[in-house]
Scaffold this active site. Structure first.
Site: not given
Length: 299
Positions: A108, A182, A250
């Site tokens: 990711s 994502k 994140k």
């Protein structure tokens, strides 16, 4: 655009390289090995590869060395900085990959970085696909991940015989599109997690049995996959990681970097950051209920 791969991938001929053998990566590699592919892995600590070696994996001493003996190199690592170093560094994958080779980054990471890698790969007559996944540890173990793929459609299609061993591939568009998908996924997951946590804490403070509350609302508009998978875990304070809270921080941070007004995502990032600040960054996403409990004076 003509693909340089007129024939489908063949397990007896196509050499796979893999970087990133944590809980998810190891499970994904195991499926590829079981499908008959030749796999070479790289890890900073090669002791972590012992189990995979017993299943037939070879090892390399650097990303460049791994790329030199691979046709397709997969990466699934911690963050964008790791991706940049491993793929674009002086001793990185693209420095060793032969023309016609393919990199597939399943981390990711940032859409902009995915486009940069794709551009550099094409400059070297190679190809690059960004393909982050959703499904966590369980999805990796059961080969039921959803794979969000960005890049050249012909290359994604060419890769399908190997990627189907890990889950379902959803082609999203050009380079960086998989990463954007994502991030959008994580915005939804984070919001669902926080909403579920608040509902459970509210029910408890109102004097309701939270298990009965979950059972009462699960089939209505409040019900969701997040509730089905994590509702009872939140009630039982089972924060076993399927996806680490620090990774949610994140991912929601990358949403903020996109310069789009996402006030809910920004607030949710603060709540997951609270988990990290409390020393719980390695726990699962569902542990965000512990932050909501603290805010409400509950132990």
């Amino acid at each position: 655009m003509e693909t340089p791969y007129p024939n489908l991938i063949d397990p007896s001929k196509t050499r796979i390289g893999w970087i990133g053998i944590g809980i998810m990566g190891s499970a994904m590699v195991s499926h590829i090995l079981a499908a008959g592919y030749s796999v070479t892995v790289y890890a900073r600590d090669l002791r972590k590869s012992k189990d995979l070696q017993t299943k037939g994996a070879r090892t390399a001493n650097s990303p460049k060395e791994l790329a030199e003996v691979s046709d397709v190199v997969f990466t699934i690592v911690g963050n964008a900085n790791d991706v940049r170093s491993l793929l674009l560094g002086d001793d990185g994958v693209l420095s060793g990959l032969k023309p016609g080779g393919v990199t597939v980054d399943m981390t990711s990471s940032k859409p902009g970085l995915a486009r940069e890698i794709h551009e550099e790969a094409r400059r070297r007559d190679c190809w690059a696909v960004d393909a982050p996944v959703s499904g966590g540890d369980a999805g990796a173990r059961e080969a039921k991940l959803t794979i969000f793929a960005g890049g050249d459609s012909e290359i994604v299609e060419w890769l399908s015989p190997v990627m189907k061993n890990m889950g379902i591939v959803r082609y999203m568009g050009g380079a960086g599109s998989g990463q954007s998908c994502k991030i959008g996924n994580q915005i939804c997951v984070g919001s669902n997690m926080v909403g579920l946590a608040e509902g459970i804490v509210f029910a408890e403070k109102a004097g309701l049995d939270p298990v009965k509350w979950l059972d009462a609302v699960k089939d209505g508009a409040a019900g969701s996959t997040v509730m089905r998978l994590f509702g009872e875990m939140m009630v039982e304070r089972d924060y076993k990681a399927t996806g680490n809270a620090e990774y949610m921080v994140k991912d929601l941070g990358m949403a903020a970097e996109a310069a789009t007004a996402m006030p809910g995502a920004a607030l949710n990032k603060q709540l997951f950051s609270g988990m990290v600040a409390n020393g719980n960054g390695k726990l699962g996403f569902q542990g965000v209920v512990s932050v909501i409990r603290r805010l409400n004076g509950l132990s």
